[in-house]
Scaffold this active site. Sequence first.
Site, PDB file in Angstrom:
ATOM      1  N   GLY A 253       0.686  -1.161  -0.032  1.00  0.00           N
ATOM      2  CA  GLY A 253      -0.092   0.006   0.157  1.00  0.00           C
ATOM      3  C   GLY A 253       0.844   1.456   0.044  1.00  0.00           C
ATOM      4  O   GLY A 253       0.332   2.355  -0.289  1.00  0.00           O
ATOM      5  N   GLU A 295       3.848  -6.824   2.053  1.00  0.00           N
ATOM      6  CA  GLU A 295       3.678  -7.097   0.435  1.00  0.00           C
ATOM      7  C   GLU A 295       3.670  -5.858  -0.194  1.00  0.00           C
ATOM      8  O   GLU A 295       2.801  -5.584  -1.088  1.00  0.00           O
ATOM      9  CB  GLU A 295       2.247  -7.785   0.479  1.00  0.00           C
ATOM     10  CG  GLU A 295       2.139  -8.972   0.949  1.00  0.00           C
ATOM     11  CD  GLU A 295       0.806  -9.654   0.654  1.00  0.00           C
ATOM     12  OE1 GLU A 295       0.660 -10.773   1.016  1.00  0.00           O
ATOM     13  OE2 GLU A 295      -0.261  -8.839   0.537  1.00  0.00           O
ATOM     14  N   PRO A 296       4.766  -5.021  -0.336  1.00  0.00           N
ATOM     15  CA  PRO A 296       4.629  -3.843  -1.166  1.00  0.00           C
ATOM     16  C   PRO A 296       4.582  -4.213  -2.750  1.00  0.00           C
ATOM     17  O   PRO A 296       5.498  -4.993  -3.040  1.00  0.00           O
ATOM     18  CB  PRO A 296       5.803  -3.008  -0.528  1.00  0.00           C
ATOM     19  CG  PRO A 296       6.690  -4.232  -0.211  1.00  0.00           C
ATOM     20  CD  PRO A 296       5.938  -5.015   0.537  1.00  0.00           C
ATOM     21  N   GLY A 297       4.050  -3.339  -3.649  1.00  0.00           N
ATOM     22  CA  GLY A 297       4.229  -3.705  -4.962  1.00  0.00           C
ATOM     23  C   GLY A 297       4.563  -2.279  -5.630  1.00  0.00           C
ATOM     24  O   GLY A 297       5.649  -2.250  -5.896  1.00  0.00           O
ATOM     25  N   ARG A 298       3.757  -1.549  -5.735  1.00  0.00           N
ATOM     26  CA  ARG A 298       3.941  -0.100  -6.370  1.00  0.00           C
ATOM     27  C   ARG A 298       4.912   0.492  -5.968  1.00  0.00           C
ATOM     28  O   ARG A 298       5.787   1.086  -6.483  1.00  0.00           O
ATOM     29  CB  ARG A 298       2.417   0.649  -5.996  1.00  0.00           C
ATOM     30  CG  ARG A 298       2.568   1.988  -6.816  1.00  0.00           C
ATOM     31  CD  ARG A 298       1.661   2.960  -6.230  1.00  0.00           C
ATOM     32  NE  ARG A 298       0.381   2.351  -5.931  1.00  0.00           N
ATOM     33  CZ  ARG A 298      -0.708   2.403  -7.017  1.00  0.00           C
ATOM     34  NH1 ARG A 298      -0.698   3.022  -7.846  1.00  0.00           N
ATOM     35  NH2 ARG A 298      -2.001   1.756  -6.615  1.00  0.00           N
ATOM     36  N   CYS A 366      -8.306   4.194 -29.949  1.00  0.00           N
ATOM     37  CA  CYS A 366      -9.262   4.749 -30.697  1.00  0.00           C
ATOM     38  C   CYS A 366     -10.535   4.777 -29.469  1.00  0.00           C
ATOM     39  O   CYS A 366     -11.643   4.197 -29.510  1.00  0.00           O
ATOM     40  CB  CYS A 366     -10.027   3.913 -31.632  1.00  0.00           C
ATOM     41  SG  CYS A 366      -8.977   3.993 -33.243  1.00  0.00           S
ATOM     42  N   GLU A 367     -10.412   5.903 -28.863  1.00  0.00           N
ATOM     43  CA  GLU A 367     -11.138   6.067 -27.533  1.00  0.00           C
ATOM     44  C   GLU A 367     -10.930   7.526 -27.233  1.00  0.00           C
ATOM     45  O   GLU A 367      -9.695   7.893 -26.823  1.00  0.00           O
ATOM     46  CB  GLU A 367     -11.037   5.077 -26.502  1.00  0.00           C
ATOM     47  CG  GLU A 367     -12.269   4.874 -25.632  1.00  0.00           C
ATOM     48  CD  GLU A 367     -12.270   3.727 -24.875  1.00  0.00           C
ATOM     49  OE1 GLU A 367     -12.488   3.403 -23.642  1.00  0.00           O
ATOM     50  OE2 GLU A 367     -11.839   2.398 -25.439  1.00  0.00           O
ATOM     51  N   TYR A 395       2.158  -1.372 -12.288  1.00  0.00           N
ATOM     52  CA  TYR A 395       0.633  -1.275 -12.868  1.00  0.00           C
ATOM     53  C   TYR A 395       0.555  -0.633 -14.223  1.00  0.00           C
ATOM     54  O   TYR A 395      -0.452  -0.068 -14.580  1.00  0.00           O
ATOM     55  CB  TYR A 395      -0.447  -0.845 -11.872  1.00  0.00           C
ATOM     56  CG  TYR A 395      -0.501  -1.384 -10.498  1.00  0.00           C
ATOM     57  CD1 TYR A 395      -1.010  -2.719 -10.530  1.00  0.00           C
ATOM     58  CD2 TYR A 395       0.125  -0.773  -9.393  1.00  0.00           C
ATOM     59  CE1 TYR A 395      -0.790  -3.393  -9.036  1.00  0.00           C
ATOM     60  CE2 TYR A 395       0.047  -1.455  -8.262  1.00  0.00           C
ATOM     61  CZ  TYR A 395      -0.338  -2.655  -7.930  1.00  0.00           C
ATOM     62  OH  TYR A 395      -0.321  -3.227  -6.793  1.00  0.00           O
TER      63      TYR A 395
HETATM   64  N1  LLP Z   1      -1.322  -7.247  -1.159  1.00  0.00           N
HETATM   65  C1  LLP Z   1      -2.411  -7.634  -1.606  1.00  0.00           C
HETATM   66  C2  LLP Z   1      -3.201  -8.736  -1.140  1.00  0.00           C
HETATM   67  C3  LLP Z   1      -3.039  -6.501  -2.676  1.00  0.00           C
HETATM   68  O1  LLP Z   1      -4.278  -6.765  -2.955  1.00  0.00           O
HETATM   69  C4  LLP Z   1      -2.143  -5.597  -3.424  1.00  0.00           C
HETATM   70  C5  LLP Z   1      -2.749  -4.622  -4.268  1.00  0.00           C
HETATM   71  C6  LLP Z   1      -0.817  -5.502  -2.506  1.00  0.00           C
HETATM   72  C7  LLP Z   1      -0.450  -6.340  -1.678  1.00  0.00           C
HETATM   73  C8  LLP Z   1       0.076  -4.575  -3.336  1.00  0.00           C
HETATM   74  O2  LLP Z   1      -0.234  -3.213  -3.011  1.00  0.00           O
HETATM   75  P1  LLP Z   1       0.511  -1.882  -3.292  1.00  0.00           P
HETATM   76  O3  LLP Z   1       1.898  -1.940  -2.699  1.00  0.00           O
HETATM   77  O4  LLP Z   1       1.032  -2.127  -4.719  1.00  0.00           O
HETATM   78  O5  LLP Z   1      -0.116  -0.784  -3.196  1.00  0.00           O
HETATM   79  N2  LLP Z   1      -4.047  -1.513 -10.226  1.00  0.00           N
HETATM   80  C9  LLP Z   1      -4.216  -0.431  -9.172  1.00  0.00           C
HETATM   81  C10 LLP Z   1      -3.553  -1.062  -7.964  1.00  0.00           C
HETATM   82  C11 LLP Z   1      -4.312  -2.190  -7.593  1.00  0.00           C
HETATM   83  C12 LLP Z   1      -3.750  -2.713  -6.241  1.00  0.00           C
HETATM   84  C13 LLP Z   1      -4.422  -4.225  -5.862  1.00  0.00           C
HETATM   85  N3  LLP Z   1      -3.721  -4.762  -4.827  1.00  0.00           N
HETATM   86  C14 LLP Z   1      -3.390   0.783  -9.734  1.00  0.00           C
HETATM   87  O6  LLP Z   1      -2.958   0.976 -10.764  1.00  0.00           O
HETATM   88  O7  LLP Z   1      -3.414   1.655  -8.997  1.00  0.00           O
END
Ligand code: LLP
Length: 442
Positions: A253, A295-298, A366-367, A395
């Site tokens: 998050g 669990e960081p992604g972004r 095309c949008e 993402y």
């Molecule tokens: N763990 C779980 C269970 C999740 O559902 C997510 C993201 C994460 C970890 C990673 O979260 P982050 O650190 O990346 O915030 N497509 C959207 C974001 C969807 C996130 C879904 N879950 C966007 O482009 O903003």
Amino acid sequence: MPNSVNQNLKPITTKINADGNIEIGGCDLTKLADKYGTPLYVIDEETLRGICKDYKQAFSGYEKVKFLYASKALCSVGTSVIISQEGFGFDVVSAGEIYTVYKSGTDMKKVLFNGNNKSADEILLALELGVGRFSVDNFFELSLLDELAKSKNVVADILLRITPGIECHTHEYIQTGHLDSKFGFDLTQIDEAMDLILNNYTNLKLHGLHAHIGSQIFETKVYNDEIDILVKELSRLNSLYNLELDEINIGGGLGVKYTQNDNPPSTYEIADVIISSLNKAVEKYQIKPPTIILEPGRSIISTSGVTLYTIGSSKQVPHGTKYVSVDGGMADNARPAMYQAEYDALIANKPLEKDLQNVTIAGRFCESGDILIKSINLPNPEEGDILCVFNTGAYNYSMASNYNRVEKSAMVLVNNSQSDIIINRETLDDLVSHDIIPDRLK
Ligand code: LLP
């Protein structure tokens, strides 16, 4: 407190070189565009490793911490190798992500399988490849996982995904922890799940609880609330059922800086809140300090990525907007169209020119909604210029599509003046490679 990489708008190696062009990882972006074509995803290895180090450093005061990179932000074999070398495990949500991470040579024990509707085939693949944890989302999955683990004669190690009932201030579609959510068990359903796990499902072993409250989060207090709820529940379960559950996964998050107006906290600020909330909760609810899983992604991948586009046609609406079109758009970056996401950009071949115009960067799809940047000041954007959009690591590629039957873009890794392709550009033959003409039409 020190700054961390997610607080930068650009990759940390971004410079203007002697030719007056932008370079990243020691590579001139105009040369990359020339060599590999556009649109082009560029990932800066130093920035990616830098944020992994920030997380590790920030949490070094808490012994029992594990980092799982949320692959959904960007999943490729090449980036997984780097993230794995940094000591991170992975959060995966599909057979495709499991297989990609497996192909990177990651220790599958460090992988957690998430998701609200895992299929039997996906669960079987995860069991066969030895995925270390399943975060079980609902009653249906508890029963399915137990049955499949039995059929393989293994015990599946699980966490229970719960809905903590926390609302955070982010876009509605990327909030997940509020009560009426499709993800996880409601707190009132946990005892029924416990009864099944302890008395019926012999091939499941529970280790702890999991929650995720949302994405692109800028406020730190929500983590304090989340940890209080998770530790309280863990303590209740341990005393009620005489267990020693010792894992708490608080999800991902942490936000990033897409534009100058964004001010995300650093990993150090987040760590400070998380560790102190944990220490407080451990004392309040009288349990042994649990292992904490993030669990960081972004925040791991976003800042390291930029996308290069070539500028094509322009259109000045009389007394109105000036549209400048690029050779990509919503198929390589769906976020502006989906979430009204904002991005910042520079022209890579003339970043310093002062005579700025206000323009709208339009995609090629095309949008009408395919607008990448609604309003930005750029120095006279002309046909052939290379536009560099920042903070596109997360993402973008992972949500890319073949809309308008356009080939998906290539991805290149840069470091120390070297560039290497890590994802090939799709070809026209790739696009038709799964198409079949039934015999009766021939
Ligand atoms: N763990 C779980 C269970 C999740 O559902 C997510 C993201 C994460 C970890 C990673 O979260 P982050 O650190 O990346 O915030 N497509 C959207 C974001 C969807 C996130 C879904 N879950 C966007 O482009 O903003």
